[in-house]
Scaffold this motif. Structure first.
Motif, PDB file in Angstrom:
ATOM      1  N   ASN A  33      -6.091  19.928  24.864  1.00  0.00           N
ATOM      2  CA  ASN A  33      -6.112  20.636  23.018  1.00  0.00           C
ATOM      3  C   ASN A  33      -5.059  20.362  22.267  1.00  0.00           C
ATOM      4  O   ASN A  33      -4.243  21.063  21.811  1.00  0.00           O
ATOM      5  N   PHE A  34      -5.142  19.004  22.073  1.00  0.00           N
ATOM      6  CA  PHE A  34      -4.128  18.196  20.874  1.00  0.00           C
ATOM      7  C   PHE A  34      -4.634  17.545  19.868  1.00  0.00           C
ATOM      8  O   PHE A  34      -5.626  16.920  19.805  1.00  0.00           O
ATOM      9  N   GLU A  35      -3.357  17.049  18.779  1.00  0.00           N
ATOM     10  CA  GLU A  35      -4.074  16.615  17.974  1.00  0.00           C
ATOM     11  C   GLU A  35      -2.474  15.426  17.887  1.00  0.00           C
ATOM     12  O   GLU A  35      -1.754  16.274  17.962  1.00  0.00           O
ATOM     13  N   MET A  36      -2.829  14.449  16.994  1.00  0.00           N
ATOM     14  CA  MET A  36      -1.882  14.010  17.455  1.00  0.00           C
ATOM     15  C   MET A  36      -1.549  13.512  15.829  1.00  0.00           C
ATOM     16  O   MET A  36      -2.214  13.107  14.983  1.00  0.00           O
ATOM     17  N   VAL A  37      -0.248  13.566  15.514  1.00  0.00           N
ATOM     18  CA  VAL A  37       0.636  13.471  14.196  1.00  0.00           C
ATOM     19  C   VAL A  37       1.792  12.710  14.015  1.00  0.00           C
ATOM     20  O   VAL A  37       3.079  12.627  14.497  1.00  0.00           O
ATOM     21  N   ILE A  38       1.219  11.119  13.878  1.00  0.00           N
ATOM     22  CA  ILE A  38       2.331  10.537  13.753  1.00  0.00           C
ATOM     23  C   ILE A  38       3.347   9.931  12.180  1.00  0.00           C
ATOM     24  O   ILE A  38       2.374   9.817  11.135  1.00  0.00           O
ATOM     25  N   ALA A  39       4.154  10.745  12.506  1.00  0.00           N
ATOM     26  CA  ALA A  39       5.809  10.616  11.436  1.00  0.00           C
ATOM     27  C   ALA A  39       5.975   8.910  11.246  1.00  0.00           C
ATOM     28  O   ALA A  39       7.226   8.692  12.193  1.00  0.00           O
ATOM     29  N   ASP A  40       5.513   8.388  10.074  1.00  0.00           N
ATOM     30  CA  ASP A  40       5.930   6.887  10.681  1.00  0.00           C
ATOM     31  C   ASP A  40       7.159   6.415   8.864  1.00  0.00           C
ATOM     32  O   ASP A  40       6.541   5.966   7.601  1.00  0.00           O
ATOM     33  N   PRO A  61      -7.884  13.943  18.469  1.00  0.00           N
ATOM     34  CA  PRO A  61      -7.580  13.143  16.705  1.00  0.00           C
ATOM     35  C   PRO A  61      -5.980  12.596  16.087  1.00  0.00           C
ATOM     36  O   PRO A  61      -5.264  13.186  16.842  1.00  0.00           O
ATOM     37  N   ILE A  62      -5.943  11.735  15.163  1.00  0.00           N
ATOM     38  CA  ILE A  62      -4.290  11.133  14.962  1.00  0.00           C
ATOM     39  C   ILE A  62      -4.669  10.747  13.373  1.00  0.00           C
ATOM     40  O   ILE A  62      -5.697  10.255  12.957  1.00  0.00           O
ATOM     41  N   ILE A  63      -3.575  11.810  12.755  1.00  0.00           N
ATOM     42  CA  ILE A  63      -3.466  11.745  11.574  1.00  0.00           C
ATOM     43  C   ILE A  63      -1.927  10.783  11.471  1.00  0.00           C
ATOM     44  O   ILE A  63      -0.735  10.779  12.222  1.00  0.00           O
ATOM     45  N   HIS A  64      -2.335  10.240  10.823  1.00  0.00           N
ATOM     46  CA  HIS A  64      -0.963   8.968  10.356  1.00  0.00           C
ATOM     47  C   HIS A  64      -0.238   9.556   9.002  1.00  0.00           C
ATOM     48  O   HIS A  64      -1.222   9.464   7.684  1.00  0.00           O
ATOM     49  N   VAL A  65       0.954   9.371   8.662  1.00  0.00           N
ATOM     50  CA  VAL A  65       1.758  10.438   8.549  1.00  0.00           C
ATOM     51  C   VAL A  65       2.414   8.966   7.635  1.00  0.00           C
ATOM     52  O   VAL A  65       3.774   8.961   8.431  1.00  0.00           O
ATOM     53  N   TRP A  66       2.228   8.426   6.462  1.00  0.00           N
ATOM     54  CA  TRP A  66       3.456   7.214   5.982  1.00  0.00           C
ATOM     55  C   TRP A  66       4.008   7.961   4.745  1.00  0.00           C
ATOM     56  O   TRP A  66       3.453   8.224   3.930  1.00  0.00           O
ATOM     57  N   GLN A  67       5.403   7.066   4.550  1.00  0.00           N
ATOM     58  CA  GLN A  67       6.993   6.811   3.337  1.00  0.00           C
ATOM     59  C   GLN A  67       6.254   5.625   3.878  1.00  0.00           C
ATOM     60  O   GLN A  67       7.008   4.668   4.154  1.00  0.00           O
ATOM     61  N   GLU A  68       6.832   5.486   1.954  1.00  0.00           N
ATOM     62  CA  GLU A  68       7.890   4.037   1.861  1.00  0.00           C
ATOM     63  C   GLU A  68       8.956   3.880   2.296  1.00  0.00           C
ATOM     64  O   GLU A  68       9.962   4.511   3.039  1.00  0.00           O
ATOM     65  N   ASP A  69       9.132   2.607   3.021  1.00  0.00           N
ATOM     66  CA  ASP A  69      10.334   1.602   3.653  1.00  0.00           C
ATOM     67  C   ASP A  69      10.973   2.251   2.797  1.00  0.00           C
ATOM     68  O   ASP A  69      11.716   1.372   1.964  1.00  0.00           O
ATOM     69  N   ASP A  70      12.004   3.132   3.217  1.00  0.00           N
ATOM     70  CA  ASP A  70      13.719   3.843   1.975  1.00  0.00           C
ATOM     71  C   ASP A  70      14.672   3.591   2.968  1.00  0.00           C
ATOM     72  O   ASP A  70      16.288   4.771   2.833  1.00  0.00           O
TER      73      ASP A  70
END
Length: 274
Positions: A33-40, A61-70
């Motif tokens: 009983n979990f979800e996966m949140v990928i901090a990219d 379920p997978i949630i993909h959280v992405w930000q620009e490469d800085d």
């Protein structure tokens, strides 16, 4: 998604080979009983393609959280990932740490109001990291000392992390000289507590920014549970090109101030200053 018990946050940056192995590790969890949140933190399209493929192959379920490469901005992407979570309880690890099949069950069984859980990791050399296959993860061979020694693993007291069970496991947790700290590769806690201290300090780059979060939690009165011999993951080898003396020295100074002044709330966290 109100019924999700745990949101797992794992961080990644351009490491698709390792990330795939880690996601297979979560596919084999006894706790479901979990979800996966990928901090990219700014990965290229290969990571996005891998996540899209894996989302069709795993049960969770997978949630993909992405930000620009800085550059190295792990604290910033972790704060964004925290806001994307649907559960009240967070397990945090990295995209280079394969969890043993009871990993999430241990965190679930030990969650308690007023506490966070502090786990450890078992470092593998590069040759074994590369050798591990999907089948080795499914069969749990990659956590078996006999199999690992056949791949060249050397004898060490730390091998007890993989082999200890029952009374021995609990005794090692209790009497280890390592204090319970918030470790970015293996820790868990209540999101309400993490939000109270305003998440991660985004002015910190590589070097102890996870520990600093834990130190603010402890200043708030949240206690740590030491479970480094119970909550088990194996850490795949990699280079750390983002590690600099400047960032480590700066972070040590920040952590010293947090401890000395009993700081709980970072002005550089999720909520920014006025």
């Amino acid at each position: 998604m109100e019924n999700i018990h745990i949101s797992v946050i794992i961080s990644t940056y351009n490491a698709v080979e390792w990330l795939e192995k880690v996601l297979w590790g979560y596919q084999n969890q006894v706790f479901k009983n979990f979800e996966m949140v990928i901090a990219d933190d700014g990965s290229g399209p290969e990571t996005k393609d891998l996540i899209a493929r894996m989302a069709k192959e795993v049960f969770y379920p997978i949630i993909h959280v992405w930000q620009e490469d800085d550059g190295f901005q792990k604290s910033r992407i972790l704060n964004k990932a925290l806001l994307a979570c649907n559960a009240d309880y967070i397990v945090m690890s990295d995209g280079d740490c394969i969890p043993r099949n009871d990993f999430l069950q241990v965190h679930e069984d030990n969650k308690e109001l007023g506490y966070f859980v502090s786990g450890g990791y078992f470092k593998l050399p590069m040759n074994i990291s590369k050798a591990i296959t999907k089948e080795d993860i499914h069969s749990q061979k990659c956590f078996d000392l006999g199999w690992l020694k056949k791949q060249g693993l050397k004898n060490s007291f730390k091998n007890n992390k993989l082999s200890s069970q029952g009374v021995k496991e609990h005794m090692l947790n209790r009497f280890t000289t390592t204090k319970a700290t918030w470790n970015g590769h293996n820790s868990s806690g209540w999101i309400k507590d993490i939000l109270k201290v305003n998440g991660f300090n985004e002015s910190m780059q590589y070097g102890g920014q996870d520990r600093e979060l834990g130190e603010r939690l402890m200043n708030l009165g949240i206690k740590g549970k030491q479970l480094r011999y119970s909550a088990i993951c194996v850490h795949l080898d990699h280079k750390r090109g983002y590690k600099t003396k400047e960032s480590i020295d700066k972070n040590l100074e920040i952590r010293s101030s947090v401890k000395k002044n009993k700081i709980t709330f970072s002005p550089y966290g999720i909520q920014k200053g006025e």
